[in-house]
Design an enzyme around this catalytic site. Sequence first.
Site, PDB file in Angstrom:
ATOM      1  CB  CYS A  10      -0.941   0.007   1.206  1.00 30.93           C
ATOM      2  SG  CYS A  10      -0.099   0.128   2.797  1.00 30.93           S
ATOM      3  N   PRO A  11       0.369   2.405  -0.341  1.00 23.24           N
ATOM      4  CG  PRO A  11      -0.909   4.002  -1.465  1.00 23.24           C
ATOM      5  CD  PRO A  11      -1.018   2.670  -0.785  1.00 23.24           C
TER       6      PRO A  11
END
Length: 459
Positions: A10-11
């Site tokens: 995920c970011p």
Amino acid sequence: MKKLLAVTACPTGVAHTYMAAESLLKAAREKGIPIKVETRGAVGVENEFTEQEIAEAHAIIVAADTDVAESRFAGKPVVKVPVAQAIKNPSGLIEEALNKEAASGDDYIRQVEQSKAQRSSARTGAYKHLMNGVSHMLPLVVAGGLLIAISFIFGIHAFEQKGTFAAALMSIGGGAAFALMVPILSGFIAFSIAEKPGLAPGLVGGMLASQLGAGFLGGIIAGFLAGYVALWLKKTIKLPKNFEGLKPILLIPLIATAVTGLLMVYVIGEPVKAIMDGLTHWLGAMRTSNAVLLGLLLGAMMAFDMGGPVNKAAYTFAVGLLASEIYTPMAAVMAAGMTPPLGLWLATLLAPKKFTKEERNAGKAASVLGISFITEGAIPFAAGDPFRVIPSIMVGSALTGALSMMFDATLRAPHGGIFVLLIPNTVGHLALYAVAIVAGTLVTALMLMLLKKTLPNAE
């Protein structure tokens, strides 16, 4: 039993990355399906796949909202979804992956792509880190170089007139894209070494290399320095578990950036600048005989391993010099990289009885790869008959490189093959440059015709 692999990211690299991994592992256990999950979080890559594991996997689930190096999965069925999907529906993703059919690798173009992917996965150590930086830098170099080339359509000096469209293109290509070349090179060398914690100090080190005039050589040094400093800090700093999140976000970037920056300013920058200035002066004042020898060497390097370390060393050298406004090596390198597949294609036309039916068909695809400056198009031929093919393509490429340098041909765009030659003012001495490419192609084909034997049951 079919084996699966999954990668989650995920970011921010914190919550969703690990929640998705846990969901997939739990669902796979309930179904009795073997699965390995690689996580790419804030602290870096954990449970990283080996080349053998990728080769043995039936399919790969990519549950990610960031880059996860998908090129290593070339030729494998991939189920790609946002990371949240793996949390919501892990069972469905596993079923979808199991129902995927294995991909075929018989097509010639696919063979070339697989060879490139295998080479990438086989890179280790300093070469792997350098190529990671180069691969991330190349889109900037290509985009910037082509935009600069397009600006020359309006005249070689049209960009000097402020407010014009040509000036805007030059500003985008030269002022922005080219300005980011060295920082991106440096940043992603450091990223390859230390992952996310190395990116900030690498980018800063690369920017300082540009500002100090140390060029691409300074950027390479800054990238390795930043990466290994960040990696050392990552392994050395020990904090209570509740404060571990401070390491990749605060402590490592701060300390590594300071150390890298100070060393670049006070120790490394000036000596490397002197080396780059000397190299630039030497290349600019090079006599014809020395230029021919350099072209000969660069051309042979481009053909020697067709996209491998030696080929990439020659290409990186030429690309790095573009920022110093030295364009002759780039011309020699691209021309020499085009001739191996083109020469093989021509040989299949001139001497069809020395090639199998499959090789003759592959020659057609090789011609397209050749004009597109994809030297790897020669790999399947070289793999089947290395002792005849490799010397032949090296001789042809060496001749092309030497002729390009002798003709003082210049190239302002770092890629594009024959298509970039259509842009006005991109290539200096265009007609002679074309002669160099044709000559190398002919010599490659003639060498192959002399060295290869006629097949006993040739069709």
